[in-house]
Design a protein around this motif. Sequence first.
Motif, PDB file in Angstrom:
ATOM      1  N   UNK A 175      18.276 -34.651  45.439  1.00 45.11           N
ATOM      2  CA  UNK A 175      19.426 -35.203  44.712  1.00 45.11           C
ATOM      3  C   UNK A 175      19.191 -35.321  43.206  1.00 45.11           C
ATOM      4  N   UNK A 176      17.936 -35.148  42.772  1.00 45.98           N
ATOM      5  CA  UNK A 176      17.595 -35.238  41.348  1.00 45.98           C
ATOM      6  C   UNK A 176      17.216 -33.863  40.813  1.00 45.98           C
ATOM      7  N   UNK A 177      17.760 -32.825  41.383  1.00 49.45           N
ATOM      8  CA  UNK A 177      17.291 -31.460  41.148  1.00 49.45           C
ATOM      9  C   UNK A 177      17.189 -31.072  39.683  1.00 49.45           C
ATOM     10  N   UNK A 178      18.073 -31.596  38.836  1.00 50.71           N
ATOM     11  CA  UNK A 178      18.125 -31.137  37.440  1.00 50.71           C
ATOM     12  C   UNK A 178      17.561 -32.128  36.428  1.00 50.71           C
ATOM     13  N   UNK A 179      17.122 -33.296  36.854  1.00 50.42           N
ATOM     14  CA  UNK A 179      16.773 -34.338  35.881  1.00 50.42           C
ATOM     15  C   UNK A 179      15.363 -34.218  35.307  1.00 50.42           C
ATOM     16  N   UNK A 204      22.477 -39.563  53.161  1.00 54.65           N
ATOM     17  CA  UNK A 204      23.121 -40.545  52.283  1.00 54.65           C
ATOM     18  C   UNK A 204      22.090 -41.500  51.693  1.00 54.65           C
ATOM     19  N   UNK A 205      21.102 -41.873  52.510  1.00 59.06           N
ATOM     20  CA  UNK A 205      20.071 -42.789  52.012  1.00 59.06           C
ATOM     21  C   UNK A 205      19.240 -42.137  50.911  1.00 59.06           C
ATOM     22  N   UNK A 206      19.006 -40.813  51.030  1.00 58.86           N
ATOM     23  CA  UNK A 206      18.251 -40.107  49.988  1.00 58.86           C
ATOM     24  C   UNK A 206      19.040 -40.066  48.685  1.00 58.86           C
ATOM     25  N   UNK A 207      20.354 -39.930  48.793  1.00 56.65           N
ATOM     26  CA  UNK A 207      21.193 -39.908  47.588  1.00 56.65           C
ATOM     27  C   UNK A 207      21.189 -41.267  46.899  1.00 56.65           C
ATOM     28  N   UNK A 208      21.205 -42.331  47.699  1.00 59.81           N
ATOM     29  CA  UNK A 208      21.148 -43.683  47.131  1.00 59.81           C
ATOM     30  C   UNK A 208      19.778 -43.936  46.510  1.00 59.81           C
ATOM     31  N   UNK A 209      18.746 -43.491  47.207  1.00 58.90           N
ATOM     32  CA  UNK A 209      17.371 -43.660  46.743  1.00 58.90           C
ATOM     33  C   UNK A 209      17.129 -42.927  45.423  1.00 58.90           C
ATOM     34  N   UNK A 210      17.913 -41.897  45.142  1.00 60.92           N
ATOM     35  CA  UNK A 210      17.721 -41.092  43.932  1.00 60.92           C
ATOM     36  C   UNK A 210      17.817 -41.919  42.661  1.00 60.92           C
ATOM     37  N   UNK A 256       2.926 -36.021  47.025  1.00 54.52           N
ATOM     38  CA  UNK A 256       2.388 -35.482  48.273  1.00 54.52           C
ATOM     39  C   UNK A 256       3.484 -35.463  49.343  1.00 54.52           C
ATOM     40  N   UNK A 257       3.615 -34.334  50.021  1.00 54.49           N
ATOM     41  CA  UNK A 257       4.569 -34.163  51.127  1.00 54.49           C
ATOM     42  C   UNK A 257       6.014 -34.453  50.722  1.00 54.49           C
ATOM     43  N   UNK A 258       6.332 -34.314  49.448  1.00 51.25           N
ATOM     44  CA  UNK A 258       7.714 -34.526  49.017  1.00 51.25           C
ATOM     45  C   UNK A 258       8.571 -33.320  49.386  1.00 51.25           C
ATOM     46  N   UNK A 259       9.881 -33.510  49.373  1.00 49.93           N
ATOM     47  CA  UNK A 259      10.824 -32.414  49.558  1.00 49.93           C
ATOM     48  C   UNK A 259      11.409 -32.094  48.187  1.00 49.93           C
ATOM     49  N   UNK A 260      10.892 -31.032  47.585  1.00 51.55           N
ATOM     50  CA  UNK A 260      11.364 -30.632  46.261  1.00 51.55           C
ATOM     51  C   UNK A 260      12.044 -29.278  46.286  1.00 51.55           C
ATOM     52  N   UNK A 261      12.624 -28.909  47.419  1.00 54.00           N
ATOM     53  CA  UNK A 261      13.260 -27.599  47.567  1.00 54.00           C
ATOM     54  C   UNK A 261      14.351 -27.411  46.510  1.00 54.00           C
ATOM     55  N   UNK A 262      14.212 -26.358  45.715  1.00 50.99           N
ATOM     56  CA  UNK A 262      15.221 -26.031  44.715  1.00 50.99           C
ATOM     57  C   UNK A 262      15.233 -26.914  43.487  1.00 50.99           C
ATOM     58  N   UNK A 263      14.297 -27.858  43.383  1.00 48.58           N
ATOM     59  CA  UNK A 263      14.256 -28.747  42.214  1.00 48.58           C
ATOM     60  C   UNK A 263      13.795 -27.951  40.995  1.00 48.58           C
ATOM     61  N   UNK A 264      14.283 -28.309  39.816  1.00 48.83           N
ATOM     62  CA  UNK A 264      13.960 -27.585  38.587  1.00 48.83           C
ATOM     63  C   UNK A 264      13.041 -28.424  37.692  1.00 48.83           C
ATOM     64  N   UNK A 265      11.778 -28.014  37.655  1.00 48.93           N
ATOM     65  CA  UNK A 265      10.789 -28.629  36.768  1.00 48.93           C
ATOM     66  C   UNK A 265      10.588 -27.722  35.552  1.00 48.93           C
ATOM     67  N   UNK A 266      11.660 -27.236  34.999  1.00 51.27           N
ATOM     68  CA  UNK A 266      11.609 -26.285  33.897  1.00 51.27           C
ATOM     69  C   UNK A 266      10.960 -26.920  32.667  1.00 51.27           C
ATOM     70  N   UNK A 267       9.847 -26.316  32.210  1.00 55.58           N
ATOM     71  CA  UNK A 267       9.121 -26.768  31.011  1.00 55.58           C
ATOM     72  C   UNK A 267       8.657 -28.223  31.116  1.00 55.58           C
TER      73      UNK A 267
END
Length: 427
Positions: free
Chosen positions: A276-280, A237-243, A292-303
């Motif tokens: 929580x910001x996977x598509x932005x 929940x804290x990660x979602x708020x932090x987003x 560094x050491x971030x959790x970017x699992x499944x995040x989309x950095x498209x283009x």
Amino acid sequence: MSSIVSYVKLDSETLEAVLKLHERYANGIAGGKRASLKFVDFSGIDLSGRNLADAELTGCAFESAKLIKTIFERAILFACDFRKADLRGARMAKADMRGANLRGADLSHADLTQSDFREGEVAVADKKNGMMVVKHRMRPGDAEGTLFVGATLDGSQFNGVQAKGADFQDCSMKGAKLSGAILKDCNLAGADLQDADLTGARLEGAHFEDAILTGVALGYSKIDPKMAKGALGDPSDSAKIRAIQLENMANDHQAWWESNGSAGKHAKFDGEDLRPMASMFKGMRLTAISAVKCNGVGVRFLSTQLQGANFSEADLRGTCFAGADLRGANFTRARLKKADFRNAKLSPLRISADKTKATDFTGAEMRYANFDQADIREALFYDVDMLGASFRGAQATGAKRGKSPTAEDSGDAPAGSSAPEAQANAA
């Protein structure tokens, strides 16, 4: 309802003629003809690398056949028998496999994206006088003991499948439908099950160590915590708020770069959960960010523009960097299993008139990552685990792999050895 059918065994000349006509059809060449080969016996045959996309193959027998990298995309494989077949690297996206039998087959690194493996009405037959007396009944797909290691099953429909003891290690199973599936004693360690539906699935004895379980629907099904050590669950929940704050930081960074430092400020996402910001991030200018050491699992950095970005030791499993500009980026010791770098720019970043910075993957875990058509010229791939990674059509001039120049020589590949051109074009 009963009917009488017989399996057809084609001679080699007839089969070759049918395959060539179909390959012309599949490639849009004049004079081609779609293959319609219902209830043909292909047992033990070698069709590796052949193109059977869109073919009609209902009820065919492929038992113990060699089908390495065979193309079955969108093919009708209804009620086919693939027992003990070698389907490593086969392309079966959107294939109709309802009621098929995959028991004991090897589908390691195969692509079954959006394939349909649900229950189907199949023929149960007994031989009489050389003929098949067939009775039709509904039967779930059978994948008991099947090897799916490293395969892609995103969006596939495996509802009700019988897959006891199957090996799904390191598979990508995003959005897969597995409701009611029998997955007892399965190996799902390291599998990416984001948004998968496991409602009502039988999971006794199933291994989920180091799996990605974000958004998984379980219903009344349960995963044994002792069998899921290191598994990644939903963001806190804290990660979602932090987003919300992180989104503002990303926008400030883009303003900072575009204004040459007169507005906004440089962003640091070190240790942050970016899921929580996977598509932005699509298409943003995030040059030189630190993650560094971030959790970017499944995040989309498209283009996305990420020149000089620092993703050292980040968890980027299943992350999409397709078409991104990553020149000079740092991916040292990052987790990049199943990451998508198709068409990405990974060549050196020019820092000054006489100085460049290479994109660095030293020590990264990049099993089954996709670098097709990417520009990896002069990139550093020292000490990497690239089992099953794909480099079809990649520009690889000057890319380096082997032991790191700073590591002690242990008899492995020599430091500084150039990645061969063949590696860049490997399937």
